[in-house]
Design a protein around this motif. Structure first.
Motif, PDB file in Angstrom:
ATOM      1  N   ARG A  30      49.641  -1.550  75.744  1.00  0.00           N
ATOM      2  CA  ARG A  30      51.021  -0.970  76.550  1.00  0.00           C
ATOM      3  C   ARG A  30      50.135  -1.023  77.815  1.00  0.00           C
ATOM      4  O   ARG A  30      49.247  -0.246  78.308  1.00  0.00           O
ATOM      5  N   VAL A  31      51.255  -1.573  78.756  1.00  0.00           N
ATOM      6  CA  VAL A  31      50.912  -1.425  80.042  1.00  0.00           C
ATOM      7  C   VAL A  31      51.729  -0.515  81.284  1.00  0.00           C
ATOM      8  O   VAL A  31      52.948  -0.412  80.844  1.00  0.00           O
ATOM      9  N   LEU A  32      50.874  -0.060  81.976  1.00  0.00           N
ATOM     10  CA  LEU A  32      51.510   1.454  82.706  1.00  0.00           C
ATOM     11  C   LEU A  32      51.706   1.002  84.580  1.00  0.00           C
ATOM     12  O   LEU A  32      50.187   0.389  84.866  1.00  0.00           O
ATOM     13  N   GLU A  33      52.266   1.401  85.178  1.00  0.00           N
ATOM     14  CA  GLU A  33      52.266   1.406  86.540  1.00  0.00           C
ATOM     15  C   GLU A  33      51.898   2.547  86.826  1.00  0.00           C
ATOM     16  O   GLU A  33      52.511   3.695  86.815  1.00  0.00           O
ATOM     17  N   TYR A  34      50.972   2.728  88.147  1.00  0.00           N
ATOM     18  CA  TYR A  34      50.371   3.837  88.162  1.00  0.00           C
ATOM     19  C   TYR A  34      50.943   4.126  90.089  1.00  0.00           C
ATOM     20  O   TYR A  34      50.116   3.300  90.454  1.00  0.00           O
ATOM     21  N   ARG A  35      51.102   4.964  90.569  1.00  0.00           N
ATOM     22  CA  ARG A  35      51.547   5.215  91.996  1.00  0.00           C
ATOM     23  C   ARG A  35      51.196   6.601  92.330  1.00  0.00           C
ATOM     24  O   ARG A  35      52.332   7.699  91.411  1.00  0.00           O
ATOM     25  N   ASP A  36      51.444   6.719  93.515  1.00  0.00           N
ATOM     26  CA  ASP A  36      51.144   8.111  93.560  1.00  0.00           C
ATOM     27  C   ASP A  36      50.943   8.104  95.661  1.00  0.00           C
ATOM     28  O   ASP A  36      50.521   7.313  96.215  1.00  0.00           O
ATOM     29  N   SER A  37      50.905   9.341  96.302  1.00  0.00           N
ATOM     30  CA  SER A  37      50.372   9.530  97.909  1.00  0.00           C
ATOM     31  C   SER A  37      49.323  10.301  97.952  1.00  0.00           C
ATOM     32  O   SER A  37      48.767  11.446  96.428  1.00  0.00           O
ATOM     33  N   PRO A  38      48.863  10.646  98.761  1.00  0.00           N
ATOM     34  CA  PRO A  38      48.109  11.554  99.010  1.00  0.00           C
ATOM     35  C   PRO A  38      48.237  12.930  98.782  1.00  0.00           C
ATOM     36  O   PRO A  38      49.243  12.929  99.197  1.00  0.00           O
ATOM     37  N   GLY A  39      47.368  13.757  98.394  1.00  0.00           N
ATOM     38  CA  GLY A  39      47.465  14.639  97.680  1.00  0.00           C
ATOM     39  C   GLY A  39      48.413  15.114  96.724  1.00  0.00           C
ATOM     40  O   GLY A  39      48.089  16.230  95.495  1.00  0.00           O
ATOM     41  N   ASP A  40      49.041  14.482  96.019  1.00  0.00           N
ATOM     42  CA  ASP A  40      49.590  13.870  93.815  1.00  0.00           C
ATOM     43  C   ASP A  40      48.639  14.618  93.284  1.00  0.00           C
ATOM     44  O   ASP A  40      47.286  13.729  93.843  1.00  0.00           O
ATOM     45  N   GLN A  41      48.725  15.401  92.654  1.00  0.00           N
ATOM     46  CA  GLN A  41      48.263  15.583  91.154  1.00  0.00           C
ATOM     47  C   GLN A  41      48.876  15.289  89.458  1.00  0.00           C
ATOM     48  O   GLN A  41      50.101  14.937  90.078  1.00  0.00           O
ATOM     49  N   THR A  42      48.061  14.612  89.155  1.00  0.00           N
ATOM     50  CA  THR A  42      49.168  14.920  87.891  1.00  0.00           C
ATOM     51  C   THR A  42      48.779  15.210  86.385  1.00  0.00           C
ATOM     52  O   THR A  42      46.907  16.591  86.940  1.00  0.00           O
ATOM     53  N   HIS A  43      49.752  15.612  85.727  1.00  0.00           N
ATOM     54  CA  HIS A  43      48.795  17.116  84.865  1.00  0.00           C
ATOM     55  C   HIS A  43      47.807  16.502  83.958  1.00  0.00           C
ATOM     56  O   HIS A  43      48.061  14.951  83.897  1.00  0.00           O
ATOM     57  N   SER A  44      47.569  17.239  82.810  1.00  0.00           N
ATOM     58  CA  SER A  44      46.757  16.471  81.811  1.00  0.00           C
ATOM     59  C   SER A  44      47.325  15.798  81.000  1.00  0.00           C
ATOM     60  O   SER A  44      47.814  16.380  80.977  1.00  0.00           O
ATOM     61  N   HIS A  45      46.626  14.542  80.710  1.00  0.00           N
ATOM     62  CA  HIS A  45      47.231  13.642  79.731  1.00  0.00           C
ATOM     63  C   HIS A  45      45.991  12.775  78.984  1.00  0.00           C
ATOM     64  O   HIS A  45      44.231  12.776  79.978  1.00  0.00           O
ATOM     65  N   ARG A  46      46.002  12.391  77.902  1.00  0.00           N
ATOM     66  CA  ARG A  46      45.793  10.899  77.253  1.00  0.00           C
ATOM     67  C   ARG A  46      46.086   9.671  77.939  1.00  0.00           C
ATOM     68  O   ARG A  46      46.525   9.136  77.916  1.00  0.00           O
ATOM     69  N   HIS A  47      44.328   8.498  77.782  1.00  0.00           N
ATOM     70  CA  HIS A  47      44.219   7.564  78.035  1.00  0.00           C
ATOM     71  C   HIS A  47      43.728   6.667  77.347  1.00  0.00           C
ATOM     72  O   HIS A  47      42.675   7.147  76.505  1.00  0.00           O
ATOM     73  N   PRO A  48      44.275   6.200  76.051  1.00  0.00           N
ATOM     74  CA  PRO A  48      43.494   5.293  75.154  1.00  0.00           C
ATOM     75  C   PRO A  48      42.316   4.757  75.562  1.00  0.00           C
ATOM     76  O   PRO A  48      42.719   4.633  77.702  1.00  0.00           O
ATOM     77  N   ASP A  49      41.109   3.911  74.654  1.00  0.00           N
ATOM     78  CA  ASP A  49      40.961   2.551  76.000  1.00  0.00           C
ATOM     79  C   ASP A  49      41.808   1.463  77.357  1.00  0.00           C
ATOM     80  O   ASP A  49      42.395   1.347  76.149  1.00  0.00           O
ATOM     81  N   SER A  50      41.358   2.028  78.452  1.00  0.00           N
ATOM     82  CA  SER A  50      42.079   1.009  78.343  1.00  0.00           C
ATOM     83  C   SER A  50      41.279  -0.212  79.957  1.00  0.00           C
ATOM     84  O   SER A  50      39.806   0.432  80.001  1.00  0.00           O
ATOM     85  N   VAL A  51      41.635  -1.282  80.360  1.00  0.00           N
ATOM     86  CA  VAL A  51      41.716  -1.797  81.081  1.00  0.00           C
ATOM     87  C   VAL A  51      42.172  -1.164  82.874  1.00  0.00           C
ATOM     88  O   VAL A  51      44.156  -1.530  82.999  1.00  0.00           O
ATOM     89  N   MET A  52      41.744  -0.807  83.433  1.00  0.00           N
ATOM     90  CA  MET A  52      42.342  -0.399  84.760  1.00  0.00           C
ATOM     91  C   MET A  52      41.642  -1.298  85.930  1.00  0.00           C
ATOM     92  O   MET A  52      41.083  -1.887  86.657  1.00  0.00           O
ATOM     93  N   TYR A  53      43.457  -1.501  86.679  1.00  0.00           N
ATOM     94  CA  TYR A  53      43.328  -2.622  87.671  1.00  0.00           C
ATOM     95  C   TYR A  53      44.295  -2.039  88.916  1.00  0.00           C
ATOM     96  O   TYR A  53      44.940  -1.601  88.987  1.00  0.00           O
ATOM     97  N   THR A  54      42.936  -2.120  90.452  1.00  0.00           N
ATOM     98  CA  THR A  54      43.721  -1.410  91.136  1.00  0.00           C
ATOM     99  C   THR A  54      44.347  -2.379  92.535  1.00  0.00           C
ATOM    100  O   THR A  54      44.040  -3.598  92.601  1.00  0.00           O
ATOM    101  N   LEU A  55      46.255  -1.800  92.926  1.00  0.00           N
ATOM    102  CA  LEU A  55      46.237  -3.088  93.610  1.00  0.00           C
ATOM    103  C   LEU A  55      46.010  -2.180  95.201  1.00  0.00           C
ATOM    104  O   LEU A  55      45.906  -3.360  96.319  1.00  0.00           O
ATOM    105  N   THR A  56      45.362  -1.214  95.058  1.00  0.00           N
ATOM    106  CA  THR A  56      45.327  -0.796  96.280  1.00  0.00           C
ATOM    107  C   THR A  56      43.658  -0.130  95.876  1.00  0.00           C
ATOM    108  O   THR A  56      43.556   0.433  95.348  1.00  0.00           O
ATOM    109  N   ALA A  57      43.139   0.456  97.353  1.00  0.00           N
ATOM    110  CA  ALA A  57      42.093   1.249  97.130  1.00  0.00           C
ATOM    111  C   ALA A  57      42.377   2.424  97.223  1.00  0.00           C
ATOM    112  O   ALA A  57      43.297   2.928  97.591  1.00  0.00           O
ATOM    113  N   PHE A  58      41.663   3.314  96.528  1.00  0.00           N
ATOM    114  CA  PHE A  58      41.960   4.424  96.126  1.00  0.00           C
ATOM    115  C   PHE A  58      40.832   5.454  96.302  1.00  0.00           C
ATOM    116  O   PHE A  58      39.674   5.154  95.758  1.00  0.00           O
ATOM    117  N   ARG A  59      40.716   7.104  96.671  1.00  0.00           N
ATOM    118  CA  ARG A  59      39.902   8.087  96.145  1.00  0.00           C
ATOM    119  C   ARG A  59      40.428   9.368  95.715  1.00  0.00           C
ATOM    120  O   ARG A  59      41.409   9.559  95.923  1.00  0.00           O
TER     121      ARG A  59
END
Length: 123
Positions: free
Chosen positions: A30-59
Motif C-alpha cells: 500500500r502506498v501512502l502520500e503524506y503532507r503537512d505544514s509546520p505545527g501540524d500533528q497526527t493522532h497515534s497510528h500504526r505503520h507496518p514495515d515500510s520504505v519512506m521516500y522524502t520529497l521535501t526536507a522536514f523536521r
C-alpha cells in the motif's frame, strides 16, 4: 512485531485523512502520500514495515507513549521504517511531503524485520 494490516482505529489514512492519502494498493503493498505544514500533528497510528521516500526536507518529533525521537531528514532521502505505532508533530519550518510504501507481507522466515522496536525512520 510485524503489522501485516491495519485496523480501522489505527490506520493513518483513517486517523488523519487530511494528511495521509492512499495513492496505490494491491495485495502486496500500500502506498501512502503524506503532507503537512509546520505545527501540524497526527493522532497515534500504526505503520507496518515500510520504505519512506522524502520529497521535501522536514523536521519532526515522533512519539509513542513516553518515548520521543526528533528526526531531521533531507529531501530525496530513502529510509526504512520498521513496523511501529507513533504520532508525529512537524516541529520544523517547512511543509512535509513524503511517500510511504507499506509492505503487507511478513518479514522473511517469520522473524522480526530489521529495525523492529526502533521509533522513527532509520538509515
Amino acid at each position: 512485531m510485524v503489522l501485516e494490516s491495519h485496523e480501522v482505529g489505527d490506520d493513518p489514512a483513517v486517523t488523519d485523512p487530511e494528511h495521509y492519502a492512499v495513492i496505490f494498493e494491491n495485495e502486496r503493498v500500500r502506498v501512502l502520500e503524506y503532507r503537512d505544514s509546520p505545527g501540524d500533528q497526527t493522532h497515534s497510528h500504526r505503520h507496518p514495515d515500510s520504505v519512506m521516500y522524502t520529497l521535501t526536507a522536514f523536521r519532526r518529533r515522533i512519539t509513542n507513549g513516553d518515548r520521543a525521537v526528533d528526526v531531521d531528514i533531507p529531501a530525496g532521502a530513502v529510509r526504512w521504517v520498521g513496523a511501529q505505532e507513533h504520532a508525529g508533530h512537524n516541529v520544523g519550518d517547512t511543509p512535509t511531503h513524503t511517500i510511504f510504501v507499506e509492505l503487507k507481507e511478513p518479514a522473511p522466515n517469520g522473524g522480526a524485520a530489521a529495525g523492529a522496536g526502533v521509533l522513527g525512520p532509520q538509515t
